[in-house]
Design a protein around this motif. Structure first.
Motif, PDB file in Angstrom:
ATOM      1  N   ILE A   1       0.838  -1.185   0.000  1.00  0.00           N
ATOM      2  CA  ILE A   1       0.000   0.000   0.000  1.00  0.00           C
ATOM      3  C   ILE A   1       0.884   1.251   0.000  1.00  0.00           C
ATOM      4  O   ILE A   1       1.760   1.417   0.846  1.00  0.00           O
ATOM      5  CB  ILE A   1      -0.931   0.028   1.229  1.00  0.00           C
ATOM      6  CG1 ILE A   1      -1.812  -1.229   1.278  1.00  0.00           C
ATOM      7  CG2 ILE A   1      -1.789   1.292   1.211  1.00  0.00           C
ATOM      8  CD1 ILE A   1      -2.771  -1.356   0.135  1.00  0.00           C
ATOM      9  N   LEU A   2       0.610   2.152  -0.950  1.00  0.00           N
ATOM     10  CA  LEU A   2       1.408   3.378  -1.088  1.00  0.00           C
ATOM     11  C   LEU A   2       0.708   4.607  -0.516  1.00  0.00           C
ATOM     12  O   LEU A   2       1.344   5.448   0.134  1.00  0.00           O
ATOM     13  CB  LEU A   2       1.712   3.639  -2.567  1.00  0.00           C
ATOM     14  CG  LEU A   2       2.581   2.618  -3.301  1.00  0.00           C
ATOM     15  CD1 LEU A   2       2.701   3.021  -4.764  1.00  0.00           C
ATOM     16  CD2 LEU A   2       3.946   2.502  -2.662  1.00  0.00           C
ATOM     17  N   SER A   3      -0.583   4.744  -0.780  1.00  0.00           N
ATOM     18  CA  SER A   3      -1.318   5.940  -0.367  1.00  0.00           C
ATOM     19  C   SER A   3      -2.798   5.608  -0.292  1.00  0.00           C
ATOM     20  O   SER A   3      -3.236   4.523  -0.694  1.00  0.00           O
ATOM     21  CB  SER A   3      -1.075   7.091  -1.354  1.00  0.00           C
ATOM     22  OG  SER A   3      -1.547   6.752  -2.653  1.00  0.00           O
ATOM     23  N   SER A   4      -3.578   6.557   0.216  1.00  0.00           N
ATOM     24  CA  SER A   4      -5.006   6.292   0.379  1.00  0.00           C
ATOM     25  C   SER A   4      -5.822   7.540   0.100  1.00  0.00           C
ATOM     26  O   SER A   4      -5.321   8.667   0.132  1.00  0.00           O
ATOM     27  CB  SER A   4      -5.293   5.810   1.803  1.00  0.00           C
ATOM     28  OG  SER A   4      -5.045   6.848   2.736  1.00  0.00           O
ATOM     29  N   ASP A   5      -7.100   7.315  -0.213  1.00  0.00           N
ATOM     30  CA  ASP A   5      -8.081   8.381  -0.246  1.00  0.00           C
ATOM     31  C   ASP A   5      -9.327   7.873   0.476  1.00  0.00           C
ATOM     32  O   ASP A   5      -9.279   6.834   1.142  1.00  0.00           O
ATOM     33  CB  ASP A   5      -8.382   8.844  -1.680  1.00  0.00           C
ATOM     34  CG  ASP A   5      -8.820   7.703  -2.588  1.00  0.00           C
ATOM     35  OD1 ASP A   5      -9.633   6.860  -2.121  1.00  0.00           O
ATOM     36  OD2 ASP A   5      -8.369   7.633  -3.742  1.00  0.00           O
ATOM     37  N   LYS A   6     -10.438   8.532   0.341  1.00  0.00           N
ATOM     38  CA  LYS A   6     -11.603   8.178   1.142  1.00  0.00           C
ATOM     39  C   LYS A   6     -12.149   6.782   0.849  1.00  0.00           C
ATOM     40  O   LYS A   6     -12.613   6.080   1.735  1.00  0.00           O
ATOM     41  CB  LYS A   6     -12.710   9.212   0.927  1.00  0.00           C
ATOM     42  CG  LYS A   6     -12.394  10.582   1.532  1.00  0.00           C
ATOM     43  CD  LYS A   6     -13.568  11.532   1.338  1.00  0.00           C
ATOM     44  CE  LYS A   6     -13.264  12.888   1.962  1.00  0.00           C
ATOM     45  NZ  LYS A   6     -14.391  13.848   1.784  1.00  0.00           N
ATOM     46  N   GLU A   7     -12.118   6.357  -0.401  1.00  0.00           N
ATOM     47  CA  GLU A   7     -12.786   5.114  -0.791  1.00  0.00           C
ATOM     48  C   GLU A   7     -11.844   4.056  -1.351  1.00  0.00           C
ATOM     49  O   GLU A   7     -12.305   3.007  -1.783  1.00  0.00           O
ATOM     50  CB  GLU A   7     -13.872   5.414  -1.824  1.00  0.00           C
ATOM     51  CG  GLU A   7     -14.991   6.312  -1.315  1.00  0.00           C
ATOM     52  CD  GLU A   7     -15.746   5.697  -0.150  1.00  0.00           C
ATOM     53  OE1 GLU A   7     -15.833   4.459  -0.088  1.00  0.00           O
ATOM     54  OE2 GLU A   7     -16.236   6.461   0.704  1.00  0.00           O
ATOM     55  N   SER A   8     -10.545   4.317  -1.358  1.00  0.00           N
ATOM     56  CA  SER A   8      -9.639   3.336  -1.961  1.00  0.00           C
ATOM     57  C   SER A   8      -8.216   3.549  -1.479  1.00  0.00           C
ATOM     58  O   SER A   8      -7.888   4.566  -0.845  1.00  0.00           O
ATOM     59  CB  SER A   8      -9.693   3.434  -3.486  1.00  0.00           C
ATOM     60  OG  SER A   8      -9.224   4.702  -3.917  1.00  0.00           O
TER      61      SER A   8
END
Length: 339
Positions: free
Chosen positions: A128-135
């Protein structure tokens, strides 16, 4: 030597046929296993009715349990190369070269930047590199193929419900159908085992599956609260280095035997027979060693569910049990070679 080896045979696309089920039944087995991880709940009642009309061998429902699995992917198989970027969605999507989702829904919310996800036994590894609200955005560290509904593992503890919605529905249907044998996947702690026992009823046969480090650490209590246990070497090898599995197996069997509890061993017993008429020499030796170390139950999974020779697999296992019944540490070469 008196031998009471119990055979638990998994039914699937290759074997869920009247002629095959009846031929296997005639060989003398303990239970027919329905793997709920690969059985749509909409088909379960029909499958149970068919099996019951073909044989008197009891049915065992094997729960999904606390595990991560891939969602559906395009054409049931997508190939990834190291360095590919992949978006992991919280909600179900059809996986492709750029998108993927996992089951159960919302499990992705527990992922964090830096997590490592391994899919299937020897396939894709994601970071996992980064995230946002839904993914989450991830990178493929090790390439390979991802198929629909394949087990995955993450390098940290995840909070799961011990029983899935499908499990609840299947247990209710099983009880209505008079099924009294249930396998509890990912038996991690005594409270989960007791909860599963409450669901299936006190008179049902409970087979707790040991396939996690937590299950190993709580093994004493799990054995004491179960009728039988099952070592799933496949799922266990996602959490334990594979070179340690033979020694973990020996330790689990020894403890179960000391408590007079039946212990099954599953995964890769005759894996090569998925596509071959005969097993490898290593597989034959593994099965014999497993019986010699005290296991009194053997499980055929993919070999009979999706393999091309389900009946032959059962015949091979039965012939090995027959050889084991005649063997003692004092057997001579002539004894062993005799018909």
């Amino acid at each position: 030597m008196t031998v009471n080896q119990k055979l638990l045979i998994t039914l699937g696309p290759s074997s869920l046929k009247k002629s095959v089920v009846q031929e296997i039944s005639d060989l003398g087995i303990y239970l027919f296993r329905i793997n709920l991880s690969h059985t749509p709940i909409e088909r379960l009642n029909d499958i149970i009715n068919k099996i019951k009309s073909w044989t008197d061998v009891p049915i065992c429902l094997d729960s999904e349990g606390a595990q991560i699995r891939t969602g559906k992917v395009k054409n049931n198989c997508v190939r990834y190369s190291a360095g590919d970027n992949l978006k992991i969605h919280n909600e179900s999507v059809i996986g492709d070269n750029e998108n993927l989702s996992f089951y159960p829904n919302n499990i992705v919310k527990q992922f964090q930047i830096g997590d490592i996800i391994n899919v299937d036994f020897d396939s894709v590894c994601l970071r996992i590199l980064s995230s946002d609200k839904e993914s989450f955005n991830s990178v493929v560290e090790i390439g390979g193929t991802i198929r629909s509904n394949r087990a995955a593992d993450i390098d940290k503890d995840i909070d799961f419900n011990a029983v899935t919605n499908k499990d609840y529905a299947a247990i209710q249907l099983g009880k209505e159908q008079g099924i009294t044998n249930y396998a509890f996947s990912f038996a991690n702690c005594i409270s989960d085992v007791k909860y599963f026992r409450k669901l299936i009823g006190s008179k049902s046969n409970l087979i707790s599956k040991i396939e996690s480090i937590r299950g190993i650490k709580n093994l004493d209590d799990i054995i004491d609260s179960s009728n039988e246990i099952l070592i799933d070497r496949g799922d266990l090898s996602r959490q334990v280095p594979i070179e340690k599995i033979p020694f973990i197996q020996r330790k689990i069997i020894s403890l179960a035997v000391s408590k007079n509890t039946n212990v099954f061993v599953a995964t890769n017993l005759l894996e090569s027979m998925n596509h071959s008429i005969l097993p490898t020499r290593a597989e034959v030796n593994d099965v014999a060693s497993t019986m010699i170390m005290g296991a009194n139950g053997l499980v055929l999974a993919g070999e009979t569910a999706i393999g091309t020779n389900p009946v032959q697999c059962v015949k091979i296992i039965k012939s090995m049990i027959n050889e084991y019944s005649k063997w003692t540490p004092k057997s001579s070469f002539d004894d062993i070679l005799a018909n």
